[in-house]
Motif scaffolding. Structure first.
Motif, PDB file in Angstrom:
ATOM      1  N   UNK A  42       0.933  -1.195  -0.166  1.00 48.62           N
ATOM      2  CA  UNK A  42       0.041   0.076  -0.040  1.00 48.62           C
ATOM      3  C   UNK A  42       0.999   1.284   0.031  1.00 48.62           C
ATOM      4  N   UNK A  43       0.715   2.050  -0.976  1.00 49.16           N
ATOM      5  CA  UNK A  43       1.457   3.290  -1.120  1.00 49.16           C
ATOM      6  C   UNK A  43       1.047   4.227  -0.120  1.00 49.16           C
ATOM      7  N   UNK A  44       2.032   4.930   0.496  1.00 54.25           N
ATOM      8  CA  UNK A  44       1.704   5.910   1.696  1.00 54.25           C
ATOM      9  C   UNK A  44       1.942   7.411   0.906  1.00 54.25           C
ATOM     10  N   UNK A  45       3.150   7.590   0.372  1.00 56.11           N
ATOM     11  CA  UNK A  45       3.730   8.806  -0.215  1.00 56.11           C
ATOM     12  C   UNK A  45       4.466   8.243  -1.509  1.00 56.11           C
ATOM     13  N   UNK A  46       4.289   9.380  -2.731  1.00 58.38           N
ATOM     14  CA  UNK A  46       5.152   9.055  -3.755  1.00 58.38           C
ATOM     15  C   UNK A  46       5.292  10.318  -4.630  1.00 58.38           C
ATOM     16  N   UNK A  47       6.744  10.424  -4.711  1.00 57.99           N
ATOM     17  CA  UNK A  47       6.902  11.854  -5.407  1.00 57.99           C
ATOM     18  C   UNK A  47       8.060  11.224  -6.525  1.00 57.99           C
ATOM     19  N   UNK A  88       9.032   6.879 -11.613  1.00 59.27           N
ATOM     20  CA  UNK A  88       8.963   5.436 -12.036  1.00 59.27           C
ATOM     21  C   UNK A  88       9.052   4.529 -10.804  1.00 59.27           C
ATOM     22  N   UNK A  89       9.309   3.219 -11.167  1.00 56.32           N
ATOM     23  CA  UNK A  89       9.445   2.141 -10.209  1.00 56.32           C
ATOM     24  C   UNK A  89      10.805   2.485  -9.217  1.00 56.32           C
ATOM     25  N   UNK A  90      10.551   1.813  -8.001  1.00 59.49           N
ATOM     26  CA  UNK A  90      11.542   1.976  -6.997  1.00 59.49           C
ATOM     27  C   UNK A  90      11.994   3.576  -7.065  1.00 59.49           C
ATOM     28  N   UNK A  91      10.728   4.231  -7.043  1.00 59.25           N
ATOM     29  CA  UNK A  91      11.035   5.944  -7.016  1.00 59.25           C
ATOM     30  C   UNK A  91      12.280   6.545  -7.689  1.00 59.25           C
ATOM     31  N   UNK A  92      12.100   6.297  -8.736  1.00 56.66           N
ATOM     32  CA  UNK A  92      13.377   6.799  -9.894  1.00 56.66           C
ATOM     33  C   UNK A  92      12.745   8.404  -9.957  1.00 56.66           C
ATOM     34  N   UNK A  93      14.118   9.027  -9.601  1.00 60.77           N
ATOM     35  CA  UNK A  93      13.895  10.503  -9.681  1.00 60.77           C
ATOM     36  C   UNK A  93      13.130  11.075  -8.599  1.00 60.77           C
ATOM     37  N   UNK A  94      13.076  10.502  -7.502  1.00 59.17           N
ATOM     38  CA  UNK A  94      12.356  11.135  -6.376  1.00 59.17           C
ATOM     39  C   UNK A  94      12.411  10.155  -5.194  1.00 59.17           C
ATOM     40  N   UNK A  95      11.331  10.069  -4.499  1.00 57.10           N
ATOM     41  CA  UNK A  95      11.396   9.101  -3.446  1.00 57.10           C
ATOM     42  C   UNK A  95       9.692   8.509  -3.180  1.00 57.10           C
ATOM     43  N   UNK A  96       9.659   7.451  -2.507  1.00 55.10           N
ATOM     44  CA  UNK A  96       8.476   6.906  -2.025  1.00 55.10           C
ATOM     45  C   UNK A  96       8.480   5.973  -1.081  1.00 55.10           C
ATOM     46  N   UNK A 155       6.179   3.069   1.118  1.00 49.07           N
ATOM     47  CA  UNK A 155       4.945   2.397   1.131  1.00 49.07           C
ATOM     48  C   UNK A 155       4.872   1.295   2.167  1.00 49.07           C
ATOM     49  N   UNK A 156       3.876   0.880   2.382  1.00 50.16           N
ATOM     50  CA  UNK A 156       3.557  -0.208   3.446  1.00 50.16           C
ATOM     51  C   UNK A 156       3.451  -1.395   2.928  1.00 50.16           C
ATOM     52  N   UNK A 157       4.051  -2.606   3.651  1.00 50.65           N
ATOM     53  CA  UNK A 157       4.060  -3.932   2.971  1.00 50.65           C
ATOM     54  C   UNK A 157       3.621  -4.716   4.232  1.00 50.65           C
ATOM     55  N   UNK A 158       2.732  -5.544   4.155  1.00 53.46           N
ATOM     56  CA  UNK A 158       2.319  -6.819   4.841  1.00 53.46           C
ATOM     57  C   UNK A 158       2.273  -8.064   4.426  1.00 53.46           C
TER      58      UNK A 158
END
Length: 81
Positions: free
Chosen positions: A23-28, A31-39, A41-44
């Motif tokens: 579940x994504x919490x924040x994403x700026x 692309x995948x694995x937060x290319x050119x930024x940050x992300x 996410x929550x994982x269960x």
């Protein structure tokens, strides 16, 4: 990394169990694995809750057992060069 700047990411969240493992919490990012930024996410997986952070294509598992469903949780991630 983020134009050579240090960053702090902070969020309060209360997540419900939707049955999704990720579940994504924040994403700026662009692309995948937060290319050119940050992300963030929550994982269960099998009852192990993990908060993950990715910066410029590099993923980091931050904390296992870090949150419970239906409870408020405060997250702070610090990104440095």
């Amino acid at each position: 990394m983020l134009n050579g700047q240090n960053e702090t990411i902070s969020a309060w969240f209360k997540i419900q169990d939707s049955g999704d493992q990720w579940q994504r919490l924040l994403d700026k990012s662009t692309g995948g694995d937060a290319q050119n930024g940050y992300a963030v996410w929550l994982r269960d997986s099998a009852g192990q809750s993990t908060i993950d952070l990715a910066v410029d294509g590099n993923a980091y598992a931050l904390t296992t057992g870090a949150y419970n469903f239906n409870e408020w949780t405060h997250f702070v991630g610090i990104i440095t060069d």
